[in-house]
Write an enzyme that holds these catalytic residues in place. Sequence first.
Site, PDB file in Angstrom:
ATOM      1  N   ARG A   1      -5.443  -9.255 -11.380  1.00 21.06           N
ATOM      2  CA  ARG A   1      -4.559 -10.323 -10.889  1.00 21.06           C
ATOM      3  C   ARG A   1      -4.965 -11.673 -11.488  1.00 21.06           C
ATOM      4  NH1 ARG A   1      -2.270  -6.323  -9.375  1.00 21.06           N
ATOM      5  NH2 ARG A   1      -2.145  -5.510  -7.250  1.00 21.06           N
TER       6      ARG A   1
ATOM      7  N   GLU B   1      -2.202   4.158   5.584  1.00 20.36           N
ATOM      8  CA  GLU B   1      -1.327   3.723   4.480  1.00 20.36           C
ATOM      9  C   GLU B   1      -1.051   4.858   3.497  1.00 20.36           C
ATOM     10  OE1 GLU B   1      -2.881   0.498   2.094  1.00 20.36           O
ATOM     11  OE2 GLU B   1      -1.050   0.315   0.938  1.00 20.36           O
TER      12      GLU B   1
ATOM     13  N   LYS C   1       1.310   1.868   7.594  1.00 19.92           N
ATOM     14  CA  LYS C   1       1.670   0.971   6.478  1.00 19.92           C
ATOM     15  C   LYS C   1       2.305   1.824   5.381  1.00 19.92           C
ATOM     16  CE  LYS C   1      -0.377  -2.198   3.105  1.00 19.92           C
ATOM     17  NZ  LYS C   1      -1.253  -3.330   2.901  1.00 19.92           N
TER      18      LYS C   1
ATOM     19  N   SER D   1       4.376  -3.702  -0.177  1.00 21.44           N
ATOM     20  CA  SER D   1       5.475  -4.075  -1.076  1.00 21.44           C
ATOM     21  C   SER D   1       5.494  -3.205  -2.335  1.00 21.44           C
ATOM     22  CB  SER D   1       5.430  -5.563  -1.431  1.00 21.44           C
ATOM     23  OG  SER D   1       4.207  -5.932  -2.004  1.00 21.44           O
ATOM     24  N   GLY D   2       4.361  -2.693  -2.745  1.00 23.83           N
ATOM     25  CA  GLY D   2       4.304  -1.625  -3.753  1.00 23.83           C
ATOM     26  C   GLY D   2       4.907  -1.909  -5.116  1.00 23.83           C
TER      27      GLY D   2
ATOM     28  N   ARG E   1       1.008  -8.207  -3.042  1.00 18.15           N
ATOM     29  CA  ARG E   1       1.675  -8.905  -4.158  1.00 18.15           C
ATOM     30  C   ARG E   1       2.900  -9.705  -3.726  1.00 18.15           C
ATOM     31  NH1 ARG E   1       1.783  -3.539  -7.641  1.00 18.15           N
ATOM     32  NH2 ARG E   1       1.574  -2.742  -5.516  1.00 18.15           N
TER      33      ARG E   1
HETATM   34  C1  5MM Z   1      -0.469  -0.830  -2.224  1.00 16.75           C
HETATM   35  O1  5MM Z   1      -1.403  -1.825  -2.104  1.00 16.75           O
HETATM   36  C2  5MM Z   1      -1.555  -2.427  -0.810  1.00 16.75           C
HETATM   37  C3  5MM Z   1      -0.381  -3.310  -0.494  1.00 16.75           C
HETATM   38  O2  5MM Z   1      -0.204  -4.204  -1.546  1.00 16.75           O
HETATM   39  P1  5MM Z   1       1.246  -4.461  -2.161  1.00 16.75           P
HETATM   40  O3  5MM Z   1       2.053  -5.109  -1.056  1.00 16.75           O
HETATM   41  O4  5MM Z   1       0.984  -5.357  -3.328  1.00 16.75           O
HETATM   42  O5  5MM Z   1       1.788  -3.121  -2.561  1.00 16.75           O
HETATM   43  C4  5MM Z   1      -2.830  -3.259  -0.828  1.00 16.75           C
HETATM   44  O6  5MM Z   1      -3.325  -3.460   0.469  1.00 16.75           O
HETATM   45  C5  5MM Z   1      -3.861  -2.588  -1.700  1.00 16.75           C
HETATM   46  O7  5MM Z   1      -4.411  -1.539  -0.992  1.00 16.75           O
HETATM   47  C6  5MM Z   1      -4.826  -3.644  -2.138  1.00 16.75           C
HETATM   48  O8  5MM Z   1      -4.188  -4.533  -2.998  1.00 16.75           O
HETATM   49  C7  5MM Z   1      -6.087  -3.082  -2.756  1.00 16.75           C
HETATM   50  O9  5MM Z   1      -5.827  -2.306  -3.846  1.00 16.75           O
HETATM   51  P2  5MM Z   1      -7.097  -1.651  -4.619  1.00 16.75           P
HETATM   52  O10 5MM Z   1      -6.446  -0.713  -5.614  1.00 16.75           O
HETATM   53  O11 5MM Z   1      -7.833  -2.755  -5.269  1.00 16.75           O
HETATM   54  O12 5MM Z   1      -7.932  -0.911  -3.607  1.00 16.75           O
END
Ligand code: 5MM
Length: 345
Positions: free
Chosen positions: A32, A175, A217, A259-260, A291
């Site tokens: 990021r 999640e 989630k 948000s994925g 994100r």
């Molecule tokens: C899918 O990722 C989770 C939600 O984030 P988005 O809304 O961007 O999809 C997020 O909590 C994710 O688990 C974290 O960003 C951590 O990701 P990493 O791959 O670093 O464990």
Amino acid sequence: MGNELKQTIKEMVAVGKGILAADESVKTATKRLASINVESTEETRRQYRNLMLTSPEIEKYICGVILFEETLSQKSDSGILFPKLLAQRGIVPGIKVDEGLAEFEGSIEQYTKGLDGLGERLEKYKEYGCRFAKWRAVYSISETTPTEMAIRRNAQDLAKYAKTCQEHGVVPIVEPEVLIDGAHSIDACHKATEKVLREVFSALKRENVMIDCAILKPSMVISGKEANNRAGVDEVAKRTIKVLKANVPPELPSINFLSGGQTPQEATAHLNRMHTLNESLPWYVSFSYARALQDPALKAWQGKDENIRAAQQAFLKRAKLNSLAAMGKYKEEMENMDLDMAILN
Ligand code: 5MM
């Protein structure tokens, strides 16, 4: 234990509020920060998180923040440990407890690591003030995936994680993410999400997880990122609610979407539409975006002190718009409105 969990749930199921996912591992945070040409160090990651977590009045829109282990022992510019700073603002601090993904042997599918020693880690995180946890499982869509094997194994591990959390007085966020990557249709996503959720909830029941003390989630039911003729807002919202109603018990208190890889606007519009379908929803339905809440702030910041205020404004704007969406009060034209317009207050 039950009372502790119920109190946390009560504070995290607050109408018009959602969860900020700020739990990017070092690897993801580095990616990021690289997108704005900022070197990823412990200090730049702290600065970035400080910017978000000290935004004025985030507690109006955010009821919980998922943190990464490194952040627990870091301090704000004013010298307060981040979990303490959040608690002082009435925001529940939480922690990502999974230890990332690994591939099944001879397969492209993945499972999530981190069950070993989870109980001891939870006790340590509780000392920092964490009251909820998060564990992410991923499922990719292709002609041959997700397989029954991956669906079963990930559901089982999510359930074991959730059970361990509750035994330690920590609310589990479960999640299961059906990935948006690929050119698959919304129909394929619908089918995969259906199978995944069905198996997750039967595993949670088998493991005797208290459903009324857990948060889901999920990803939304959506066309693949590269698909032609991607489904519109209406179809995404309708199909998502349909699959949730068919598989998620009504005693679950809250569903907070990830948000994925959707754009920030898409993620807000989809959440809003779910609340304007005129369907009764047995659970609270809100957001747990990373994100979709952070990207505009990251772009505005560019690693420069003089941009902190603008970055906080960009972050607050998304938090406010998603807060409105969680109540079905978001309108597309708000995207172009000034942050301080009365409608956003
Ligand atoms: C899918 O990722 C989770 C939600 O984030 P988005 O809304 O961007 O999809 C997020 O909590 C994710 O688990 C974290 O960003 C951590 O990701 P990493 O791959 O670093 O464990």
